[in-house]
Design an enzyme around this catalytic site. Structure first.
Site, PDB file in Angstrom:
ATOM      1  CE  LYS A   1     -13.795   7.783 -17.462  1.00 27.84           C
ATOM      2  NZ  LYS A   1     -14.190   9.094 -16.872  1.00 27.84           N
TER       3      LYS A   1
ATOM      4  NE  ARG B   1      -3.060   0.635   3.284  1.00 30.71           N
ATOM      5  CZ  ARG B   1      -2.375   1.018   4.695  1.00 30.71           C
ATOM      6  NH1 ARG B   1      -1.778   2.229   4.462  1.00 30.71           N
ATOM      7  NH2 ARG B   1      -2.369   0.192   5.619  1.00 30.71           N
TER       8      ARG B   1
ATOM      9  CG  ASP C   1     -10.813  15.836 -14.827  1.00 34.44           C
ATOM     10  OD1 ASP C   1      -9.953  15.253 -15.623  1.00 34.44           O
ATOM     11  OD2 ASP C   1     -11.689  15.457 -14.364  1.00 34.44           O
TER      12      ASP C   1
ATOM     13  CE1 TYR D   1     -17.482  11.661 -14.793  1.00 30.52           C
ATOM     14  CE2 TYR D   1     -16.284  11.796 -12.752  1.00 30.52           C
ATOM     15  CZ  TYR D   1     -17.232  11.011 -13.757  1.00 30.52           C
ATOM     16  OH  TYR D   1     -17.277   9.569 -13.480  1.00 30.52           O
TER      17      TYR D   1
HETATM   18  C1  PLP Z   1     -14.510   9.343 -15.816  1.00 32.84           C
HETATM   19  C2  PLP Z   1     -13.977  10.827 -15.356  1.00 32.84           C
HETATM   20  C3  PLP Z   1     -13.762  10.894 -14.084  1.00 32.84           C
HETATM   21  C4  PLP Z   1     -13.853   9.870 -13.017  1.00 32.84           C
HETATM   22  O1  PLP Z   1     -13.000   8.779 -13.230  1.00 32.84           O
HETATM   23  P1  PLP Z   1     -13.225   7.526 -12.736  1.00 32.84           P
HETATM   24  O2  PLP Z   1     -12.129   6.628 -12.955  1.00 32.84           O
HETATM   25  O3  PLP Z   1     -14.362   6.826 -13.329  1.00 32.84           O
HETATM   26  O4  PLP Z   1     -13.335   7.477 -11.243  1.00 32.84           O
HETATM   27  C5  PLP Z   1     -13.032  12.145 -13.732  1.00 32.84           C
HETATM   28  N1  PLP Z   1     -13.377  13.312 -14.785  1.00 32.84           N
HETATM   29  C6  PLP Z   1     -13.470  12.996 -15.973  1.00 32.84           C
HETATM   30  C7  PLP Z   1     -13.513  14.174 -16.986  1.00 32.84           C
HETATM   31  C8  PLP Z   1     -13.927  11.750 -16.261  1.00 32.84           C
HETATM   32  O5  PLP Z   1     -14.235  11.904 -17.679  1.00 32.84           O
END
Ligand code: PLP
Length: 379
Positions: free
Chosen positions: A202, A53, A177, A105
């Site tokens: 993603k 961890r 982000d 988001y």
């Molecule tokens: C999907 C997404 C997230 C969240 O991510 P997870 O891996 O699903 O927790 C945050 N920001 C954006 C822009 C996203 O498309």
């Protein structure tokens, strides 16, 4: 092998390989599943692996390549994008004021609505396409401007450099982000940002089979240490297997992004001309209100498109279920094309328009994709 290159294609491939391998070592790192490490007879050293961890070779390789891709100093990998986002909010002192874009988001919105107050944070949602609105929303205790551009789901564009100038004057930090543009299309640190956040689920993962997140920091060791502490003590860490798989996926990520950019550009142009489509949100279109800013701060416009159809919610649902190649599913950034009626996915608290379809354009041949979408629209 470590690399001195500043080219993403080279960093992506060599940035998570072994440092100075001894002769006859495997070229590709293995997966280290042990959660524990034997103690040295002469005492535990600071740099020793101790417990998974707190750190392990696979996570460390992943964090190294993530930091290099963004041109940051340090990265912390998380078990999901929202865990990464959470760590940045929790690193802010209680009593801090934070600005978040009003188109953001959905998971970030939910996190803020459900937890910010409990964490002692004051959050305002603002229109970030307009720098003067942001300037007016700054308060004495504003500690962070949260940026998401292109935003989700409307693909609004925020001028990142302008946000950084405003924040700096005010003693606040800017967190970006960068999940949608990815470091291939936008380099937030070069625009003045302090922190970059990813849902690696993603484009960096790219195959819709890994959940993960990351926080990358440049020139702010104090902030990074807070993030590191949250990562380790709260424990939302990725497994060694996930870290290995993600590092593997990252090796082909720059090449995937080229085709995402190219296919989405062609798809947006097609949708823009289609009579059943009322409006297309894609920053690569010259008609997009944020096109000039996007062109200045991005090197490509990405693989995500949203569009409004002529019709209601039922028509939108019929279209998303009417394709053979494009799958009706949520999320984005995979090699396969998927789309969704975003409001149905988000549920009751959604602010997405009723006739909006959100499209993650994949890497299939563009002629097949356009033919599939065309027959679904024409049905
Ligand atoms: C999907 C997404 C997230 C969240 O991510 P997870 O891996 O699903 O927790 C945050 N920001 C954006 C822009 C996203 O498309």
């Amino acid at each position: 092998m470590s690399t001195e290159s500043t080219n993403l294609e080279t960093i992506a491939i060599h940035g998570s390989m072994k440092d100075n391998p001894s002769p006859n070592e495997p070229v590709v790192p293995g997966i280290e599943l042990s959660t524990i490490y034997e103690h040295r007879t002469d005492g535990i050293r600071e740099e020793d692996w101790k417990y998974t961890r707190a750190g392990n070779p696979n996570r460390s390789q992943l964090e190294k390549v993530l930091a290099s891709l963004e041109g940051g100093d340090n990265a912390a990998a998380f078990s999901s994008g929202v865990a990464a986002i959470t760590s940045v909010f929790q690193a802010m002192n209680s009593g801090s004021h934070i600005l978040v874009p009003d188109d953001v988001y959905f998971g970030t919105r939910m996190l803020v609505l459900d937890f910010a107050e409990r964490w002692g944070l004051e959050v305002d949602f603002v229109d970030m396409t307009n720098p003067s609105t942001v300037e007016q929303a700054l308060k004495a205790n504003t500690a962070m401007i949260w940026v998401e551009t292109p935003s989700n789901p409307l693909l609004q564009i925020t001028d990142v450099a302008k946000m950084c100038t405003l924040a700096k004057k005010h003693g606040a930090i800017v967190a970006v982000d960068n999940t949608w543009p990815t470091p291939f299309n936008m380099q937030p640190f070069g625009l003045g940002a302090d922190v970059v956040i990813h849902s690696t689920t993603k484009y960096l993962g790219g195959h819709s089979d890994i959940l993960g997140g990351a926080v990358i920091v440049k020139q702010n060791e104090e902030l990074f240490q807070k993030i590191r502490k949250i990562q380790i003590t709260q424990g939302a860490v990725p497994s060694s297997f996930d870290s290995w798989l993600l590092a593997r996926s990252i090796r082909s990520f720059p090449l995937r992004m080229r085709v995402h950019n190219e296919n989405a550009g062609k798809m947006a142009a097609f949708l823009n001309e289609h009579p059943k489509v009322r409006e297309v949100f894609y920053p690569g279109l010259e008609s997009h209100p944020g096109h000039e800013i996007a062109k200045a701060q991005m090197s490509g416009f990405g693989g995500m498109i949203s569009f409004l159809i002529e019709g209601d919610e039922a028509d939108a649902l019929k279209i998303v279920h009417g394709t053979k190649i494009v799958t009706a599913a949520t999320s984005l950034g995979g090699i396969e094309s998927i789309w969704e009626h975003r409001r149905s996915t988000e549920g009751e608290r959604s602010v997405a328009p009723k006739d909006l379809i959100r499209f993650s354009v994949g890497l299939e041949h563009i002629d097949d994709l356009i033919a599939d979408v065309e027959q679904a629209l024409d049905k």
